[in-house]
Design an enzyme around this catalytic site. Structure first.
Site, mmCIF file in Angstrom:
data_model
loop_
_atom_site.group_PDB
_atom_site.id
_atom_site.type_symbol
_atom_site.label_atom_id
_atom_site.label_comp_id
_atom_site.label_asym_id
_atom_site.label_seq_id
_atom_site.Cartn_x
_atom_site.Cartn_y
_atom_site.Cartn_z
ATOM 1 N N TYR A 107 7.956 -3.369 -6.492
ATOM 2 C CA TYR A 107 6.824 -3.103 -7.388
ATOM 3 C C TYR A 107 7.209 -2.086 -8.461
ATOM 4 C CZ TYR A 107 2.160 -1.335 -8.749
ATOM 5 O OH TYR A 107 1.053 -0.928 -9.442
ATOM 6 N N LYS A 151 7.512 -2.656 -12.542
ATOM 7 C CA LYS A 151 6.786 -1.831 -13.509
ATOM 8 C C LYS A 151 7.764 -1.148 -14.474
ATOM 9 C CE LYS A 151 2.394 -2.344 -12.382
ATOM 10 N NZ LYS A 151 1.482 -3.024 -13.350
ATOM 11 N N SER A 198 2.966 2.885 -13.228
ATOM 12 C CA SER A 198 2.692 3.580 -11.976
ATOM 13 C C SER A 198 3.740 4.642 -11.729
ATOM 14 C CB SER A 198 2.734 2.542 -10.848
ATOM 15 O OG SER A 198 2.898 3.162 -9.593
#
Lengths: 325, 325
Positions: free
Chosen positions: B145, B149, B121
């Site tokens: 998050y 990632k 992402s």
């Protein structure tokens, strides 16, 4: 102030411990020195010292140490690059899971937010590089060791952002001149070609003289760690991992500094034995960084290789070059 | 060729599965669709499909699935940004440990080196940004998050380098127009202000029209995944994580594309309700990337927001704007 050091039996950990004992920071009340084999505590400490074993790959052992709530944790424990490459599981277990266990042990304690100084490395970067690697260059490590350090950096920043700890990650240059015996690290020759001739011994140079790399002395490295202990971490902002200043020098410049310090006779003790394998490894290493952010925050390294040689002579050889011809 | 998809019940996973069924890649022999709740298998598949539950945070369950030795693994399963921020443990357990369990299950099998397509992402990046974020910009995520990632990306590259798997990490742009109901994600309005008015419903716009962001349609995202399935991964080199192409557009440009597609009446359904919290979050997001490397490798996104609106109308609304005034 209770300071805990992991990897305290290593070269840098032992030098840091000695520094904290001989020149104690204000408020120092206790020192805990941990490593896989119990560290030798420095003599003459003005505060209680615990020197004991800790395998950072053992989460419950880590938690038991953190339960004492040290105010500052220097996390230096690591499996070195060559070993992390040879033993995949051990590298991840110690360098990554050990770091995570430490951070999670801290997170598990209520009302506790120690300063955590994390020893990272320029191995988080991987070739190809621009001539000078900028502050904002991406992390594309080419070793498992560099990968584990980069993952530790990311966690350090996230755990800091979440308020679990107050972290700073220091990307140390290659430490040179490393004291002690020659080791098998591919980078070993950078130190060997200075240390051994200064001690009257032969050293092997496996690469060409135009090879350039990024250095700081052990003395500068201890200075980095002490500065990370004293400074205001809020000043760093959310990007808590810093590329530290160093000196960019070629092997040829190293040799000329040796000549100025110890003469032609010392230089003559360097035996050229080109090794394509080592040359290939070293070709992928960084040669020069922009470390302006860390410099702006007060971190300082040597500016000439003569200073690096002088630091070795003063700190390891009692200030004189015995073998001068 | 046996293809396994984690997160196959998610928006992107379901679209990918449907695409593989309606336009099967050469040699497709089997499809395994996994998610925390069993995915709905697409109808009319030309090959056997297993659609079943998998919690990627359960390492033994992951290993059991990988024991079937799929040739290709699309690893899309993740806890979304908001949930990873609200539930620290769950975010790391699913997004990081789940990814690691997958990679380690693969590593544990001898003579096995599947292609692994990892959905990363643009959340791996964190402000402050230059106006256009270069290929080599560092990863300084500002969410857990994004941290998870980024750690997954690092492992993917290392496990690929070591020969355990053949990985590619895709930094997906913000997917727009997301089908379905409005969700609570801070980024939700980017899709809501197009999808809802096109369906004759009201949408809330919480930011100013000059807010700029980085988009690709669900159709483009499926195209990215299919391209990662078909391409020669050796061509990427060791830097296996790619910033994918996208479209940089402002909210104002989005609205004008909506107007061209569905008229003033549709635009009138956008209600401006400035929300300083959302505006603050969005201000830290990336606006534009240099994705030249991925483009050079054949990845393609939309070039205008009109194309993104058209893709939504064709793929979700049967090709006609029913609510046009």
């Amino acid at each position: 102030m209770h300071i805990l050091i992991t990897g305290a039996a290593g070269m840098l950990g032992a030098k840091l411990a000695r520094s904290l004992v001989t020149d104690p920071p204000e408020g120092l009340s206790r020192l805990t020195l941990l490593d896989v084999a119990a560290p030798q505590p420095p003599v003459g400490a003005p505060v209680p010292i615990v020197a004991s074993t800790l395998d950072v790959a053992d989460p419950s052992a880590v938690a038991a140490r953190i339960a004492k709530r040290p105010d500052v944790v220097f996390h230096l424990a690591a499996v070195v690059s060559g070993e992390a490459e040879a033993d995949f599981d051990k590298g991840y277990a110690v360098n990554f899971d050990g770091t995570r266990a430490l951070f999670d042990s801290i997170r598990a304690l209520p009302d506790y937010r120690p300063r955590v100084v994390f020893a990272s490395s320029i191995a988080v970067f991987g070739a190809p590089f621009p001539e000078t690697i900028p502050e904002e260059f991406h992390l594309t490590p080419l070793t498992s060791y560099g990968t584990q350090k980069a993952m530790g950096e990311l966690m350090l920043a996230d755990y800091t952002r979440r308020g679990f700890l107050d972290g700073i990650g220091l990307r140390l240059p290659t430490i040179c001149v490393r004291p002690g015996r020659p080791n098998k690290a591919a980078s070993g020759f950078f130190s060997n070609i200075i240390r051994e001739p200064l001690a009257g011994k032969e050293a092997v140079l496996p690469v060409e003289e135009d090879v350039r790399h990024w250095f700081a002395s052990p003395r500068a490295a201890v200075g980095f760690l002490r500065h990370a202990l004293a400074m205001d971490l809020e000043a760093i902002g959310p990007r808590r991992n810093l590329t530290l200043p160093g000196l960019s020098a070629t092997v040829g410049e190293q040799i000329e500094a040796l000549r100025r310090a110890a003469g032609d006779e010392a230089v003559a003790r360097i035996r050229r034995e080109p090794d394509p394998v080592i040359a290939g490894i070293v070709a992928g290493w960084a040669t020069r960084f922009d470390a302006g952010r860390a410099e702006g925050l007060g971190f300082r390294a040597e500016r000439t290789f003569d200073e690096i040689v002088a630091a070795h002579v003063e700190d390891e050889l009692g200030g004189t070059v015995g073998a001068r011809g």
